[in-house]
Design a protein around this motif. Structure first.
Motif, short mmCIF file in Angstrom:
data_model
loop_
_atom_site.label_atom_id
_atom_site.label_comp_id
_atom_site.label_asym_id
_atom_site.label_seq_id
_atom_site.Cartn_x
_atom_site.Cartn_y
_atom_site.Cartn_z
N PRO A 289 -24.69 -14.34 -65.98
CA PRO A 289 -24.11 -13.31 -66.85
C PRO A 289 -23.01 -13.81 -67.77
O PRO A 289 -22.93 -13.42 -68.93
N ASP A 290 -22.13 -14.68 -67.26
CA ASP A 290 -20.93 -15.02 -68.03
C ASP A 290 -20.42 -16.39 -67.62
O ASP A 290 -21.00 -17.06 -66.76
N LEU A 291 -19.30 -16.79 -68.23
CA LEU A 291 -18.75 -18.12 -67.97
C LEU A 291 -18.27 -18.27 -66.53
O LEU A 291 -18.42 -19.34 -65.93
N ALA A 292 -17.70 -17.22 -65.97
CA ALA A 292 -17.25 -17.28 -64.58
C ALA A 292 -18.41 -17.60 -63.64
O ALA A 292 -18.30 -18.44 -62.73
N ALA A 293 -19.54 -16.94 -63.86
CA ALA A 293 -20.72 -17.20 -63.04
C ALA A 293 -21.26 -18.60 -63.30
O ALA A 293 -21.77 -19.27 -62.39
N ALA A 294 -21.16 -19.07 -64.55
CA ALA A 294 -21.63 -20.41 -64.88
C ALA A 294 -20.84 -21.47 -64.12
O ALA A 294 -21.41 -22.44 -63.59
N LEU A 295 -19.53 -21.30 -64.06
CA LEU A 295 -18.70 -22.27 -63.34
C LEU A 295 -18.98 -22.24 -61.85
O LEU A 295 -18.99 -23.28 -61.18
N ARG A 296 -19.24 -21.05 -61.33
CA ARG A 296 -19.64 -20.95 -59.92
C ARG A 296 -20.97 -21.65 -59.68
O ARG A 296 -21.14 -22.32 -58.66
N ARG A 297 -21.88 -21.50 -60.61
CA ARG A 297 -23.18 -22.16 -60.45
C ARG A 297 -23.03 -23.68 -60.43
O ARG A 297 -23.69 -24.37 -59.66
N VAL A 298 -22.16 -24.19 -61.29
CA VAL A 298 -21.91 -25.64 -61.31
C VAL A 298 -21.42 -26.12 -59.95
O VAL A 298 -21.94 -27.08 -59.38
N GLU A 299 -20.38 -25.46 -59.43
CA GLU A 299 -19.74 -25.92 -58.20
C GLU A 299 -20.56 -25.63 -56.95
O GLU A 299 -20.65 -26.47 -56.05
N GLU A 300 -21.15 -24.44 -56.88
CA GLU A 300 -21.79 -23.99 -55.64
C GLU A 300 -23.26 -24.37 -55.54
O GLU A 300 -23.82 -24.35 -54.44
N HIS A 301 -23.89 -24.69 -56.66
CA HIS A 301 -25.33 -24.94 -56.63
C HIS A 301 -25.69 -26.31 -57.21
O HIS A 301 -26.19 -27.18 -56.49
N ALA A 302 -25.42 -26.51 -58.51
CA ALA A 302 -25.85 -27.75 -59.17
C ALA A 302 -25.18 -28.98 -58.55
O ALA A 302 -25.84 -30.00 -58.30
N LEU A 303 -23.89 -28.91 -58.29
CA LEU A 303 -23.19 -30.06 -57.72
C LEU A 303 -23.71 -30.41 -56.33
O LEU A 303 -23.85 -31.60 -55.99
N VAL A 304 -24.02 -29.39 -55.54
CA VAL A 304 -24.54 -29.63 -54.19
C VAL A 304 -25.86 -30.40 -54.25
O VAL A 304 -26.07 -31.40 -53.54
N LEU A 305 -26.76 -29.96 -55.13
CA LEU A 305 -28.06 -30.62 -55.24
C LEU A 305 -27.94 -32.01 -55.86
O LEU A 305 -28.62 -32.95 -55.43
N GLU A 306 -27.08 -32.15 -56.87
CA GLU A 306 -26.91 -33.45 -57.50
C GLU A 306 -26.24 -34.44 -56.56
O GLU A 306 -26.56 -35.64 -56.57
N THR A 307 -25.33 -33.97 -55.72
CA THR A 307 -24.70 -34.85 -54.73
C THR A 307 -25.72 -35.38 -53.74
O THR A 307 -25.71 -36.58 -53.38
N ALA A 308 -26.63 -34.51 -53.30
CA ALA A 308 -27.68 -34.95 -52.38
C ALA A 308 -28.55 -36.01 -53.05
O ALA A 308 -28.91 -37.03 -52.43
N ARG A 309 -28.87 -35.80 -54.33
CA ARG A 309 -29.68 -36.80 -55.05
C ARG A 309 -28.91 -38.10 -55.23
O ARG A 309 -29.46 -39.20 -55.02
N ALA A 310 -27.64 -38.01 -55.60
CA ALA A 310 -26.83 -39.21 -55.84
C ALA A 310 -26.64 -40.02 -54.56
O ALA A 310 -26.66 -41.26 -54.59
N ARG A 311 -26.47 -39.35 -53.44
CA ARG A 311 -26.33 -40.07 -52.17
C ARG A 311 -27.60 -40.85 -51.85
O ARG A 311 -27.54 -41.99 -51.37
N ALA A 312 -28.76 -40.23 -52.13
CA ALA A 312 -30.02 -40.89 -51.83
C ALA A 312 -30.27 -42.08 -52.75
O ALA A 312 -30.81 -43.11 -52.33
N VAL A 313 -29.86 -41.95 -54.02
CA VAL A 313 -30.15 -43.00 -55.00
C VAL A 313 -29.04 -44.05 -55.07
O VAL A 313 -29.31 -45.26 -55.12
N TYR A 314 -27.77 -43.59 -55.09
CA TYR A 314 -26.64 -44.50 -55.31
C TYR A 314 -25.78 -44.72 -54.07
O TYR A 314 -24.89 -45.58 -54.07
N GLY A 315 -26.00 -43.91 -53.03
CA GLY A 315 -25.21 -44.06 -51.84
C GLY A 315 -23.82 -43.47 -51.93
O GLY A 315 -22.95 -43.79 -51.11
#
Length: 378
Positions: free
Chosen positions: A321-347
């Protein structure tokens, strides 16, 4: 002039004023313009805008109305004074509105009118809009739709929820939101309309296959193309299309062969100013903003304006809906998934060290958003 003619004139002028409100509410710009004389003027000093002549009134009204999420105008009869073939009067207004950029509020205003009798009946010769009161407190309600509370449903503080009441209220309250679920059609449409109003070229496509074909159409053969690190591009096959073969001058494969310690400056220049930058985003708001998160920041210059053209491919689950939700999505969703990927690829884990928000595209035609109806990527 006899009393009957006076009555007839008053009825016709009042009908003219009612017709104006109806044309505004129905977003019928051609009808709105036809209510004025050919040289009629619509002035709104508090906006501020001024339109002279029917064509300016039509196109000006279109520009203003393209910014609305919703708008409600109520008009209340004021005075009418008739003097032969001219007349003057006032109409009192109460309006509520929400713009596509999220701003909302209500106001009370007065229209100061001059009317003229024409062969086609009474018309506005001039209409001047004077605001008397403005309240920009965010509106609690919404236009009917999948995310709006049902009429008569539970209010704030009531544990019951109306079917379809969703992301906007949950985001505002900080409640859990399913950031992996594709946004419904109405929210996708709102996002596309808002992006276009903000200067982006926005297209709504069915799926990743359609985006893959569209990207090929948009990038000229021989262009230098930098592809941002993106699960969306990988899963859709877009990254492979660009980075293999000889159709384009693919920058990422070249950069990966360079020594980051001794050739950093060359890498920096290559990725910052390509002919075309293709990537995804962490979120797109229904108010028409793109939110991009990065660990190193290497992809941000191309998005921000370094690339001659930018193309962002975005899954439906990234619409918020808005910027507040966008920032929550970054921290609570995208970062979690990207961290899992980065750990697998880069350690090692990922991090949001850089955050870019694109609220508008000042160079129309430069930035294209391909918004999909399906979910893909992080």
């Amino acid at each position: 002039m006899n009393d009957f003619q006076q009555i007839a004139d008053r009825v016709e002028i009042e009908a003219l004023r009612c017709e104006f409100t109806d044309a505004v509410m129905m977003r019928d710009r051609a009808r709105l313009a036809a209510l004025f004389t050919p040289d009629g003027v619509l002035r709104m000093p508090d906006v501020p805008v001024e339109f002279t002549g029917r064509e300016e009134i039509r196109t000006g009204g279109e520009r203003l109305q393209s910014q609305w999420d919703f708008f409600v105008q109520n008009s209340h009869p004021g005075t009418i004074r008739i003097d032969g073939d001219t007349a003057s009067g006032r109409t009192y207004m109460q309006e509520i509105a929400r713009l596509l950029d999220g701003r909302s509020g209500q106001n009370f205003a007065v229209y100061h009118d001059t009317y003229r009798r024409t062969p086609q009946g009474w018309k506005f010769a001039e209409r001047v809009y004077e605001v008397r009161y403005v309240d920009t407190t965010p509106l609690a309600g919404s236009a009917p739709g999948p995310d709006a509370p049902a009429p008569g449903s539970a209010g704030p503080g009531d544990a019951r929820r109306a079917p379809g009441a969703g992301a906007a209220e949950a985001s505002a309250a900080g409640a859990p939101v399913d950031f992996a679920a594709p946004a419904p059609a109405e929210r996708l449409d709102r996002a596309v309309a808002a992006l276009r109003a903000n200067g982006f070229t926005a297209e709504l496509l069915d799926d990743a296959a359609a985006a893959r074909a569209r990207v090929k159409d948009l990038i000229p053969q021989g262009a230098s193309v930098f592809t941002g690190a993106s699960e969306t591009l990988r899963l859709s096959g877009i990254a492979e299309d660009i980075e293999t073969g000889d159709r384009y001058e693919a920058i990422r494969p070249r950069v990966l062969k360079l020594d980051r310690a001794t050739e950093f400056d060359r890498i920096r220049r290559l990725v910052a100013t390509p002919d075309v930058f293709v990537a995804s985003v962490a979120a797109v708001t229904e108010t028409g903003s793109l939110v991009i998160a990065s660990g190193s920041g290497s992809q941000l210059p191309a998005s921000a304006g370094g690339a001659a053209r930018a193309i962002w491919v975005v899954g439906a689950q990234k619409v918020v809906p808005d910027l507040a939700a966008a920032l929550r999505r970054v921290e609570e969703h995208a970062l979690v998934l990207e961290t899992a990927r980065a750990r697998a690829v880069y350690g090692q884990p990922s991090a949001v060290n850089r955050l870019l928000v694109l609220n508008a595209e000042p160079r129309p035609g430069r930035g294209t958003v391909l918004l999909l109806r399906e979910a893909i990527g992080f």
